[in-house]
Design an enzyme around this catalytic site. Structure first.
Site, mmCIF file in Angstrom:
data_model
loop_
_atom_site.group_PDB
_atom_site.id
_atom_site.type_symbol
_atom_site.label_atom_id
_atom_site.label_comp_id
_atom_site.label_asym_id
_atom_site.label_seq_id
_atom_site.Cartn_x
_atom_site.Cartn_y
_atom_site.Cartn_z
ATOM 1 N N CYS A 11 -5.772 3.167 9.142
ATOM 2 C CA CYS A 11 -6.335 5.060 9.512
ATOM 3 C C CYS A 11 -7.170 4.027 10.985
ATOM 4 O O CYS A 11 -8.387 4.634 10.525
ATOM 5 C CB CYS A 11 -6.390 5.551 8.825
ATOM 6 S SG CYS A 11 -7.094 4.348 6.853
ATOM 7 N N PHE A 63 1.032 -1.291 0.327
ATOM 8 C CA PHE A 63 0.098 -0.249 0.005
ATOM 9 C C PHE A 63 0.665 1.431 -0.039
ATOM 10 O O PHE A 63 0.823 1.993 0.859
ATOM 11 C CB PHE A 63 -1.198 0.159 1.985
ATOM 12 C CG PHE A 63 -1.553 -1.625 1.205
ATOM 13 C CD1 PHE A 63 -2.869 -1.348 0.804
ATOM 14 C CD2 PHE A 63 -1.408 -2.328 1.964
ATOM 15 C CE1 PHE A 63 -3.806 -2.398 0.954
ATOM 16 C CE2 PHE A 63 -2.543 -3.210 2.017
ATOM 17 C CZ PHE A 63 -3.399 -3.973 1.124
HETATM 18 C C1 LIG Z 1 -3.501 4.670 3.208
HETATM 19 S S1 LIG Z 1 -2.979 4.970 1.716
HETATM 20 C C2 LIG Z 1 -1.111 5.450 2.545
HETATM 21 C C3 LIG Z 1 -0.276 5.685 1.029
HETATM 22 C C4 LIG Z 1 1.496 6.210 1.533
HETATM 23 N N1 LIG Z 1 1.373 4.578 2.220
HETATM 24 C C5 LIG Z 1 1.228 7.216 1.514
HETATM 25 O O1 LIG Z 1 1.480 6.942 2.887
HETATM 26 O O2 LIG Z 1 1.558 8.402 1.067
HETATM 27 C C6 LIG Z 1 -3.133 3.886 0.983
HETATM 28 C C7 LIG Z 1 -2.983 3.433 -0.082
HETATM 29 O O3 LIG Z 1 -3.453 1.669 -0.417
HETATM 30 C C8 LIG Z 1 -3.793 1.575 -1.803
HETATM 31 N N2 LIG Z 1 -5.316 0.292 -1.954
HETATM 32 C C9 LIG Z 1 -5.936 0.625 -1.201
HETATM 33 N N3 LIG Z 1 -6.826 -0.259 -1.267
HETATM 34 C C10 LIG Z 1 -5.629 -1.635 -1.884
HETATM 35 C C11 LIG Z 1 -5.688 -3.007 -2.897
HETATM 36 N N4 LIG Z 1 -6.753 -3.823 -2.667
HETATM 37 N N5 LIG Z 1 -4.377 -3.186 -2.850
HETATM 38 C C12 LIG Z 1 -3.478 -2.577 -3.353
HETATM 39 N N6 LIG Z 1 -3.052 -1.361 -2.788
HETATM 40 C C13 LIG Z 1 -4.415 -0.715 -2.620
HETATM 41 C C14 LIG Z 1 -4.475 3.176 -1.497
HETATM 42 O O4 LIG Z 1 -3.958 3.399 -3.035
HETATM 43 C C15 LIG Z 1 -3.587 4.368 -1.472
HETATM 44 O O5 LIG Z 1 -2.454 4.971 -2.118
#
Ligand SMILES: C[S@@+](CC[C@H](N)C(=O)[O-])C[C@H]1O[C@@H](n2cnc3c(N)ncnc32)[C@H](O)[C@@H]1O
Length: 441
Positions: A398, A300
């Site tokens: 979160c 992620f």
């Molecule tokens: C809370 S954000 C964190 C992003 C990064 N770590 C930051 O601090 O900016 C969660 C991330 O998970 C990605 N995400 C959500 N569902 C996902 C999935 N099923 N597989 C992979 N990535 C996913 C989203 O696109 C997002 O970029």
């Protein structure tokens, strides 16, 4: 001191029930969504009520009750300064002092870890805290223009699709809050010709407004947009579902508080509390204890918020993220910083990601999932022989409930919690940002 609440608050036809009755009782504690728990002829969750308060409620759906009156208020109750507090679904803990909000968040995390993972945290890190107000560097506004009603731009009402038009917002960064009234007026004249959906406000690096549109933008609108941008000192961008582009002259879109140059595309995820973000990133890296010999995996990863500083410390870094645009951005950001040992994978982590690593040993793992957590992604670690599993895992979350659920899974895989802490990323709301370090036992 008795306090009276707007009887229309939270009221909708859907939850009006024949079983409605009035109850009087004392709130025992807050749940993880910041609602008071009232045990009186059953268990009821009551938004706006605080522990120790004597309250009168009207029961609604099963286990839901609406606060009618605070008969005896808690010493921790404060008067919410926001004029939209009664209706807006945004800042639902404004009636609790900031110190108690913080205490509640750490206590809730401890209780959820104990209840769902049977883990008692012994080493709590001091909470990472910042400003209680004006901290939001990114917000999504909903628009509404139902027939016969005036155009509305604001946040959604609590438990409803209705939009509450907002002219002031005290958690928004001031340069974004200053745009609310001008945008409401200007978009009120143009929403139909552009087929306006939601509007995203981003404060990095200068105020930026992203319009979700369903119609092509004509020359006259673009001219008007240029005038608006010049008058209000912002950039205007559009997203038609296919492409995100600048409508008006645009600067590079880059995080300003980050230790490394991180570009991003408006509309993609960035942390809303950019003032706290550097401290969170630094703590995650310190807890991961990665070394120059380590092969590290990040799940992620977004566009590289943790990845770039982490890459500076390790031998190899594999980053996984579902958005192909964001993973491309992450790789571009890494290349621009001269970090050629970062490899990005655009993968939905609910499905197989492990095979991408060709049986590589994972020394350390960092993950920062969305609210739904990382159950499917973490379950795949079972496929690795024990010697190839990470010795340390840092999980940034979160949503404390899914973090607790996933902690139970990691415990089954032989991990214990070495440290935990809360990051007060979303003051005035019930949302809990947390970080937990796991070590192989
Ligand atoms: C809370 S954000 C964190 C992003 C990064 N770590 C930051 O601090 O900016 C969660 C991330 O998970 C990605 N995400 C959500 N569902 C996902 C999935 N099923 N597989 C992979 N990535 C996913 C989203 O696109 C997002 O970029």
């Amino acid at each position: 001191m008795a306090q009276f609440f707007n009887p229309n608050r939270g009221k909708s036809r859907a939850n009006t029930s024949k079983r409605q009755q009035y109850l009087l009782g004392e709130v025992s504690k807050l749940d993880h969504q910041g609602r008071g728990i009232l045990r009186q002829q059953g268990t009821y969750f009551v938004a706006g009520a605080l522990p120790g308060e004597r309250i009168r409620v009207q029961t609604q759906a099963k286990h839901q009750a609406r606060l009618v009156e605070v008969v005896e208020a808690s010493d921790e109750r404060v008067t919410p300064p926001c004029p939209y507090y009664q209706r807006c679904g945004g800042c639902d803990l404004q009636h609790l002092s900031l110190a108690q909000q913080r205490q509640h968040k750490q206590q809730t995390l401890a209780e959820l870890l104990s209840k769902f993972a049977a883990i008692e945290v012994t080493d709590w890190a001091p909470m990472l805290t910042g400003e209680g107000w004006h901290y939001r560097q990114r917000a999504r506004l909903a628009s509404s223009y139902a027939r016969g009603q005036r155009f509305q731009l604001g946040f959604r009402q609590r438990a409803s699709q209705q939009v509450v038009a907002i002219e002031h917002c005290q958690v928004l960064a001031p340069p974004l809050a200053a745009l609310l009234v001008p945008l409401q007026q200007w978009l009120g004249e143009h929403y139909q010709r552009i087929g306006l959906g939601h509007v995203e406000l981003i404060a990095q690096p200068t105020p930026l407004v992203l319009l979700r549109v369903t119609r092509a933008l004509d020359d006259e609108f673009v001219q008007q947009a240029e005038q608006f941008a010049a008058q209000h000192g912002c950039q205007l961008w559009s997203d038609d579902g296919q492409q995100t582009r600048a409508i008006t002259a645009a600067d590079e879109v880059r995080l300003t508080h980050h230790p490394l140059p991180l570009n991003f595309t408006p509309g993609d995820f960035i942390q809303v509390n950019q003032a706290l973000n550097p401290a969170m990133v630094a703590q995650a890296l310190s807890w991961l204890e990665a070394t120059a010999d380590d092969q590290v995996v990040e799940l992620f990863a977004g566009m590289g918020n943790f990845s770039l500083p982490l890459a500076q410390q390790v031998k190899q870094l594999h980053c996984f993220e579902v958005s192909a645009r964001m993973i491309q951005q992450l790789q571009d950001n890494a290349a621009a910083a001269g970090l050629s040992h970062v490899r990005g994978h655009a993968v939905d982590l609910n499905h197989d990601w492990l095979s991408r690593l060709n049986s590589m040993r994972i020394d350390k793992l960092l993950l920062d999932p969305a609210r739904s957590g990382a159950q499917a992604a973490l379950a795949q670690l079972q496929q690795l022989p024990a010697a190839q599993r990470p010795t340390r895992i840092v999980y940034i979350s979160c949503a404390a409930d899914t973090l607790a659920r996933d902690s139970a899974l990691l415990k089954q895989l032989g991990y214990g919690i070495s440290k935990a802490g809360v990051i007060d990323m979303f003051p005035q709301t019930h949302h809990i940002e947390a970080m937990v370090a796991f070590a192989k036992e």
